[in-house]
Scaffold this active site. Structure first.
Site, PDB file in Angstrom:
ATOM      1  CD1 TRP A  51      -2.339  -1.800   1.571  1.00  0.00           C
ATOM      2  CD2 TRP A  51      -3.063  -1.379  -0.099  1.00  0.00           C
ATOM      3  NE1 TRP A  51      -4.307  -2.396   1.436  1.00  0.00           N
ATOM      4  CE2 TRP A  51      -4.130  -2.022  -0.049  1.00  0.00           C
ATOM      5  CE3 TRP A  51      -2.965  -0.126  -0.834  1.00  0.00           C
ATOM      6  CZ2 TRP A  51      -4.850  -2.133  -0.727  1.00  0.00           C
ATOM      7  CZ3 TRP A  51      -4.322   0.216  -2.093  1.00  0.00           C
ATOM      8  CH2 TRP A  51      -5.010  -1.323  -2.163  1.00  0.00           C
TER       9      TRP A  51
ATOM     10  CG  ASP B  35      -3.311   3.804   4.481  1.00  0.00           C
ATOM     11  OD1 ASP B  35      -3.504   3.904   4.581  1.00  0.00           O
ATOM     12  OD2 ASP B  35      -2.999   3.305   2.690  1.00  0.00           O
TER      13      ASP B  35
ATOM     14  CE  LYS C 212      -9.177  -2.835   3.678  1.00  0.00           C
ATOM     15  NZ  LYS C 212      -8.497  -1.786   2.749  1.00  0.00           N
TER      16      LYS C 212
HETATM   17  C1  LIG Z   1      -7.344  -0.785   1.957  1.00  0.00           C
HETATM   18  C2  LIG Z   1      -6.251  -0.455   1.927  1.00  0.00           C
HETATM   19  C3  LIG Z   1      -5.928   1.227   0.901  1.00  0.00           C
HETATM   20  C4  LIG Z   1      -7.138   1.165  -0.235  1.00  0.00           C
HETATM   21  O1  LIG Z   1      -8.431   1.903   0.181  1.00  0.00           O
HETATM   22  P1  LIG Z   1      -9.593   1.842  -1.281  1.00  0.00           P
HETATM   23  O2  LIG Z   1     -10.549   2.262  -0.363  1.00  0.00           O
HETATM   24  O3  LIG Z   1      -9.201   0.645  -1.356  1.00  0.00           O
HETATM   25  O4  LIG Z   1      -9.256   3.031  -2.283  1.00  0.00           O
HETATM   26  C5  LIG Z   1      -5.169   1.878   1.368  1.00  0.00           C
HETATM   27  N1  LIG Z   1      -4.355   1.273   2.140  1.00  0.00           N
HETATM   28  C6  LIG Z   1      -4.606   0.850   2.640  1.00  0.00           C
HETATM   29  C7  LIG Z   1      -3.205   0.542   4.090  1.00  0.00           C
HETATM   30  C8  LIG Z   1      -5.666  -0.234   3.069  1.00  0.00           C
HETATM   31  O5  LIG Z   1      -5.760  -1.251   3.947  1.00  0.00           O
END
Ligand SMILES: *Cc1c(COP(=O)(O)O)cnc(C)c1O
Length: 361
Positions: free
Chosen positions: A102, A173, A197
């Site tokens: 990511w 993030d 999540k």
């Molecule tokens: C799932 C995830 C993303 C991407 O998320 P989207 O909503 O599909 O754009 C980015 N960073 C992390 C750490 C993730 O777990």
């Protein structure tokens, strides 16, 4: 009704109690005779709901007054471009710690907007064991606009043990670890998280931003990605994802009533220890992440004999343990055990793993 334990990485399972409440509210929310989905985002009922959700979220994470909370669209990936568009200001460079897929994707997207993307650190692989270098060894450029990092790499199952001390703002993030353990918000300039999540349904993205970082978005920043505008309009410049916002509010209430982040963090410690112990005590299973960097939320594991992967997944499903396949880039298995996964679900997985080993070793 069929009941399973769902280990999906995202969209992920939500607390059962929250789903019951939503079901109950679905066609008549709060005696309005309408669903919350059918209501104006500017109605006083919805504005009250929205404020309640924000206040609960602020209490859960102890967010200081000089940080704004934004309810945005576009998911985690939307933020990969929103961050440089809003935070580069007069700078030309930004630093990225690449500790998994990511953060790698975030750095790649930032390349579109930054003249220079410095890679502050890269994932290490020692004889198949992955780890992240100590933060004092990261190459951080004090003239960069910010340092971007990802505290929990969802695909790889890698957690940052600590974050560096630096004078430039840290952008994090936290899509897959927000609300899973206590953090000090003041360590960060900006935190973002896609909801699907650990917060609620997909479609909502939460941003926590220190106020002094607002006001420097590039003039060509799309309005719906503009933090300054979003903050000025209380996240209602355009129609927000209202149902996801409502459901996130229910999850925040649930978390607060369950004892808050410190309580859930202890449960998360116990859950992950249960699974890692089962993996480590057996030569049939393995996890290839250094002990210091093992994720509490996403636990990848491999079978010593990958020819058994398909059978493992099939039998697991028969035992009501679903969505355990690893990410397509990694293979093997991955158990995502976010806040909503009860310890009983992890125990059921561990019991199944022992049984499968006995039958197939
Ligand atoms: C799932 C995830 C993303 C991407 O998320 P989207 O909503 O599909 O754009 C980015 N960073 C992390 C750490 C993730 O777990």
């Amino acid at each position: 009704m069929k009941q399973v334990f769902n280990f999906c990485a995202g969209p992920a399972m939500l607390p059962r109690e929250v789903m019951r409440k939503a079901q109950n509210d679905l066609i008549d929310w709060n005696n309005t005779g309408c669903s919350v989905m059918e209501m104006s985002h500017r109605s006083h009922e919805f504005v009250e709901l929205a404020n309640h959700a924000e206040q609960t979220f602020r209490r859960l994470l102890n967010i200081p007054e000089n940080y704004r909370v934004l309810f945005m669209h576009g998911g985690g990936r939307g933020q990969f471009s929103a961050v440089p568009l809003n935070l580069l200001g007069a700078h030309h460079a930004a630093d990225y710690a690449v500790t998994g897929s990511w953060s790698q994707a975030a750095a790649q997207e930032a390349n579109k907007f930054c003249q220079q993307v410095n890679i502050a650190t890269e994932i290490k692989d020692n004889d198949g064991i992955k780890s992240v270098a100590a933060t004092q060894d990261w190459q951080i450029s004090e003239s960069s606009a910010y340092l971007h990092l990802c505290n929990n790499e969802t695909v790889d199952g890698i957690k940052l043990k600590s974050i560096p001390k630096t004078s430039i703002p840290i952008v994090a993030d936290m899509s897959s670890c927000i609300l899973s353990e206590q953090i000090d918000i003041t360590d960060y300039g900006l935190i973002y998280a896609g909801a699907q999540k650990n917060i609620g349904p997909s479609g909502l993205t939460i941003v926590i931003v220190r106020e002094d970082l607002l006001g420097q978005s590039r003039p060509d920043t799309p309005s719906i990605q503009d933090y300054t505008l979003t903050a000025a309009k209380e996240s209602m410049f355009n129609t927000p994802p209202t149902f996801a916002w409502y459901l996130a509010g229910l999850v925040f209430d649930w978390l607060e009533q369950s004892g808050g982040v410190s309580t859930i963090s202890e449960v998360n410690q116990r859950k992950s220890a249960l699974l890692y112990d089962a993996i480590d005590q057996s030569s049939f299973y393995r996890n290839s992440i250094h002990l210091d960097n093992r994720s509490l939320m996403n636990i990848p594991f491999q079978l010593a004999n990958p020819a058994l992967d398909k059978l493992f997944l099939q039998k697991a499903e028969e035992h009501g343990l679903v969505a355990l396949a690893g990410h397509r880039s990694v293979g093997g298995m991955r158990a995502s055990i976010y806040n909503a996964m009860p310890i009983e679900g992890v125990q059921a997985l561990v019991d199944f793993m022992k049984l499968f080993e006995k039958e197939n070793a």
